[in-house]
Design a protein around this motif. Structure first.
Motif, PDB file in Angstrom:
ATOM      1  N   GLN A 224       0.833  -1.195   0.000  1.00  0.00           N
ATOM      2  CA  GLN A 224       0.000   0.000   0.000  1.00  0.00           C
ATOM      3  C   GLN A 224       0.871   1.251   0.000  1.00  0.00           C
ATOM      4  OE1 GLN A 224      -2.271   0.602   3.730  1.00  0.00           O
ATOM      5  NE2 GLN A 224      -1.057  -1.063   4.589  1.00  0.00           N
ATOM      6  N   MET A 225       0.265   2.377  -0.383  1.00  0.00           N
ATOM      7  CA  MET A 225       0.963   3.648  -0.360  1.00  0.00           C
ATOM      8  C   MET A 225       1.080   4.115   1.088  1.00  0.00           C
ATOM      9  SD  MET A 225       1.164   7.159  -0.228  1.00  0.00           S
ATOM     10  CE  MET A 225      -0.473   7.883  -0.240  1.00  0.00           C
ATOM     11  N   ARG A 226       2.274   4.589   1.471  1.00  0.00           N
ATOM     12  CA  ARG A 226       2.536   5.007   2.841  1.00  0.00           C
ATOM     13  C   ARG A 226       2.976   6.468   2.888  1.00  0.00           C
ATOM     14  NH1 ARG A 226      -0.199   2.347   6.532  1.00  0.00           N
ATOM     15  NH2 ARG A 226       0.603   0.273   7.062  1.00  0.00           N
ATOM     16  N   ALA A 227       2.419   7.209   3.856  1.00  0.00           N
ATOM     17  CA  ALA A 227       2.705   8.639   3.978  1.00  0.00           C
ATOM     18  C   ALA A 227       4.147   8.906   4.393  1.00  0.00           C
ATOM     19  CB  ALA A 227       1.748   9.279   4.982  1.00  0.00           C
ATOM     20  N   GLY A 228       4.751   8.015   5.199  1.00  0.00           N
ATOM     21  CA  GLY A 228       6.111   8.254   5.662  1.00  0.00           C
ATOM     22  C   GLY A 228       7.119   8.355   4.527  1.00  0.00           C
ATOM     23  N   PRO A 229       7.216   7.331   3.676  1.00  0.00           N
ATOM     24  CA  PRO A 229       8.124   7.442   2.534  1.00  0.00           C
ATOM     25  C   PRO A 229       7.775   8.616   1.611  1.00  0.00           C
ATOM     26  CG  PRO A 229       7.490   5.161   2.879  1.00  0.00           C
ATOM     27  CD  PRO A 229       6.641   5.978   3.793  1.00  0.00           C
ATOM     28  N   PHE A 230       6.483   8.866   1.417  1.00  0.00           N
ATOM     29  CA  PHE A 230       6.084   9.996   0.572  1.00  0.00           C
ATOM     30  C   PHE A 230       6.585  11.312   1.141  1.00  0.00           C
ATOM     31  CE2 PHE A 230       3.093  13.471  -0.189  1.00  0.00           C
ATOM     32  CZ  PHE A 230       3.149  13.555  -1.571  1.00  0.00           C
ATOM     33  N   SER A 231       6.390  11.506   2.461  1.00  0.00           N
ATOM     34  CA  SER A 231       6.815  12.754   3.091  1.00  0.00           C
ATOM     35  C   SER A 231       8.336  12.898   3.069  1.00  0.00           C
ATOM     36  CB  SER A 231       6.301  12.802   4.531  1.00  0.00           C
ATOM     37  OG  SER A 231       6.646  14.013   5.158  1.00  0.00           O
ATOM     38  N   ARG A 232       9.057  11.777   3.110  1.00  0.00           N
ATOM     39  CA  ARG A 232      10.523  11.809   3.058  1.00  0.00           C
ATOM     40  C   ARG A 232      11.021  12.204   1.668  1.00  0.00           C
ATOM     41  NH1 ARG A 232      14.369   7.487   1.907  1.00  0.00           N
ATOM     42  NH2 ARG A 232      16.414   8.037   2.770  1.00  0.00           N
ATOM     43  N   GLY A 233      10.165  12.072   0.670  1.00  0.00           N
ATOM     44  CA  GLY A 233      10.565  12.394  -0.692  1.00  0.00           C
ATOM     45  C   GLY A 233      10.865  11.178  -1.538  1.00  0.00           C
ATOM     46  N   ASP A 234      10.490   9.988  -1.043  1.00  0.00           N
ATOM     47  CA  ASP A 234      10.729   8.758  -1.792  1.00  0.00           C
ATOM     48  C   ASP A 234       9.885   8.775  -3.073  1.00  0.00           C
ATOM     49  OD1 ASP A 234      10.944   6.041  -2.652  1.00  0.00           O
ATOM     50  OD2 ASP A 234      11.338   5.426  -0.596  1.00  0.00           O
ATOM     51  N   ALA A 235      10.517   8.506  -4.198  1.00  0.00           N
ATOM     52  CA  ALA A 235       9.793   8.515  -5.463  1.00  0.00           C
ATOM     53  C   ALA A 235       8.781   7.386  -5.550  1.00  0.00           C
ATOM     54  CB  ALA A 235      10.781   8.407  -6.631  1.00  0.00           C
ATOM     55  N   ASN A 236       8.964   6.336  -4.760  1.00  0.00           N
ATOM     56  CA  ASN A 236       8.025   5.213  -4.756  1.00  0.00           C
ATOM     57  C   ASN A 236       7.570   4.942  -3.326  1.00  0.00           C
ATOM     58  OD1 ASN A 236       6.512   2.942  -5.101  1.00  0.00           O
ATOM     59  ND2 ASN A 236       8.115   1.711  -6.053  1.00  0.00           N
ATOM     60  N   PRO A 237       6.465   5.562  -2.889  1.00  0.00           N
ATOM     61  CA  PRO A 237       6.011   5.384  -1.513  1.00  0.00           C
ATOM     62  C   PRO A 237       5.199   4.115  -1.271  1.00  0.00           C
ATOM     63  CG  PRO A 237       4.601   6.959  -2.616  1.00  0.00           C
ATOM     64  CD  PRO A 237       5.672   6.565  -3.615  1.00  0.00           C
ATOM     65  N   TRP A 238       5.049   3.240  -2.274  1.00  0.00           N
ATOM     66  CA  TRP A 238       4.355   1.980  -2.062  1.00  0.00           C
ATOM     67  C   TRP A 238       5.294   1.006  -1.353  1.00  0.00           C
ATOM     68  CZ3 TRP A 238       2.524   5.364  -5.467  1.00  0.00           C
ATOM     69  CH2 TRP A 238       1.129   5.447  -5.619  1.00  0.00           C
ATOM     70  N   GLN A 239       4.820   0.423  -0.274  1.00  0.00           N
ATOM     71  CA  GLN A 239       5.649  -0.437   0.560  1.00  0.00           C
ATOM     72  C   GLN A 239       5.107  -1.865   0.603  1.00  0.00           C
ATOM     73  OE1 GLN A 239       8.465   0.417   3.084  1.00  0.00           O
ATOM     74  NE2 GLN A 239       8.666   1.674   1.227  1.00  0.00           N
ATOM     75  N   LEU A 240       6.022  -2.828   0.605  1.00  0.00           N
ATOM     76  CA  LEU A 240       5.671  -4.217   0.909  1.00  0.00           C
ATOM     77  C   LEU A 240       5.773  -4.399   2.412  1.00  0.00           C
ATOM     78  CD1 LEU A 240       7.625  -6.085  -1.905  1.00  0.00           C
ATOM     79  CD2 LEU A 240       5.145  -5.733  -1.774  1.00  0.00           C
ATOM     80  N   GLU A 241       4.730  -4.956   3.014  1.00  0.00           N
ATOM     81  CA  GLU A 241       4.653  -5.017   4.471  1.00  0.00           C
ATOM     82  C   GLU A 241       3.996  -6.313   4.918  1.00  0.00           C
ATOM     83  OE1 GLU A 241       2.218  -1.702   5.503  1.00  0.00           O
ATOM     84  OE2 GLU A 241       3.766  -0.214   5.080  1.00  0.00           O
TER      85      GLU A 241
END
Length: 368
Positions: free
Chosen positions: A237-254
């Motif tokens: 799913q898309m995660r706000a943490g990586p997005f806010s950090r500036g990660d170009a791909n905020p979708w995380q495997l969890e």
């Protein structure tokens, strides 16, 4: 000033002491023509008109204007109304003011003090600690809008107080003195700042320092594992943490994950989240670890599990709670494929890394 009639949770001495900031002197009192209702899980109290009813409570006859202001603040923050009724007490009774849910409200069970004390009292008191810490700082209407997250944080604090980990190497609980506490931001999460000092290892107290923490709920992660097919189910799913950090791909495997709601155990939460995020009914839950993922800055505490689960072909799909805007895709992977993702760096979050490495250690035993 009219007497104040306190019934249900508000007559609980520890709760009232938190609200008033002091102990209060109460006397027994009764409200006739009313029926008390325990309305929902938080332990809200409601009064219904009932000709033959009687509600046992307490009278506070020497309330100061500050007492009334603090009670009104707390009542509005948690959604209680203020209205008048007639009471009977040793002083002769008469008109009184009270705080309770205003009708109409969904009826719950008839008020039972023993049930409330066992199931709701501790959470109510701990929630009141956070509410009243903001008295005079935050309008109560703002707190009312976020009382749910405040209760979740309160439940986390209670869990922290009850579940003390061993201290065989580290020092035991030490002295920390708080000079002041602030909450500059609060919504679903909160930020708390403290001016504090602590007992140093040389025995002296430290100077007063300022520390801040990002306050969130206790949470659970659970990785479904099928030992017969040697496969796991990951979610994406898309995660706000990586997005806010500036990660170009905020979708995380969890691993499947979620916060623990008030009244839930970590195990209950794991099973509920598995249904919501992956449509799975879990088998045995195997504890992996319970830990702070980032104790320098966050209060979050995570309980991680592996769940023995039947994972046939076709079990992965797209799930999530629509009202929470969840869009969660499942991935059915062989164990070796999952570990290859660890090696390549595609798995980037600590709970899944920790859990897969635990499973790598225990896999032979589980498969046998």
């Amino acid at each position: 000033m009219a007497a104040l009639f306190l019934a249900g949770p508000l007559r609980h001495a520890p709760l009232l002491a938190v609200i008033l900031g002091k102990a209060a002197t109460l006397s027994p009192a009764t409200a006739a023509g009313r029926s008390g209702q325990l309305v929902d899980a938080p332990g809200h109290f409601g009064l219904l008109r009932k000709a033959s009813g009687r509600v046992e409570g307490s009278a506070l006859r020497d309330a100061t204007p500050e007492d009334m202001a603090r009670l009104a603040f707390y009542a509005k923050a948690i959604g209680l109304g203020r209205y008048k009724l007639s009471l009977i007490d040793a002083a002769g009774g008469g008109q009184a003011e009270t705080f309770a849910l205003r009708p109409p409200f969904a009826k719950g069970q008839v008020w039972d003090e023993a049930v409330w004390l066992a199931d709701h009292a501790a959470l109510a008191v701990e929630t009141a600690v956070e509410v009243m810490a903001l008295y005079g700082q935050t309008p109560p209407a703002c707190l009312s809008a976020r009382i749910g997250p405040m209760m979740v944080r309160a439940a986390s604090r209670l869990r922290a107080q009850a579940d003390q980990a061993p201290a065989a190497v580290r020092r035991g609980p030490g002295q920390v003195t708080v000079q002041s506490r602030r909450q500059p931001y609060a919504n679903f999460f909160a930020v708390e700042e403290y001016d504090l000092s602590f007992r140093r290892f040389d025995g002296a107290m430290s100077p007063v320092i300022t520390r801040a923490a990002f306050v969130s709920a206790d949470a659970v992660t659970v990785l479904p594992y099928d030992p017969q097919r040697d496969r796991v189910l990951l979610v994406e799913q898309m995660r706000a943490g990586p997005f806010s950090r500036g990660d170009a791909n905020p979708w995380q495997l969890e691993a499947i994950a979620g916060r623990i709601d008030p009244g839930e155990t970590p195990e209950d939460c794991a099973r509920r989240e598995a249904v919501e995020e992956a449509g799975l009914s879990l088998g045995a839950l195997l504890p992996v670890a319970a830990y702070y993922p980032s104790p320098g800055a966050k209060t979050e505490f995570i309980y991680s599990y592996v769940a023995l689960t039947d994972l046939p072909d076709g079990v992965a799909g797209v799930f999530g709670v629509e009202g929470e805007a969840e869009d969660i895709r499942g991935h059915l992977l062989g164990f070796d494929q999952a570990m290859a993702l660890v090696g390549s760096g595609e798995v980037q979050n600590a709970p899944l890394l920790l859990t897969l490495l635990w499973l790598q250690r225990e896999r032979t035993r589980l498969r046998s």
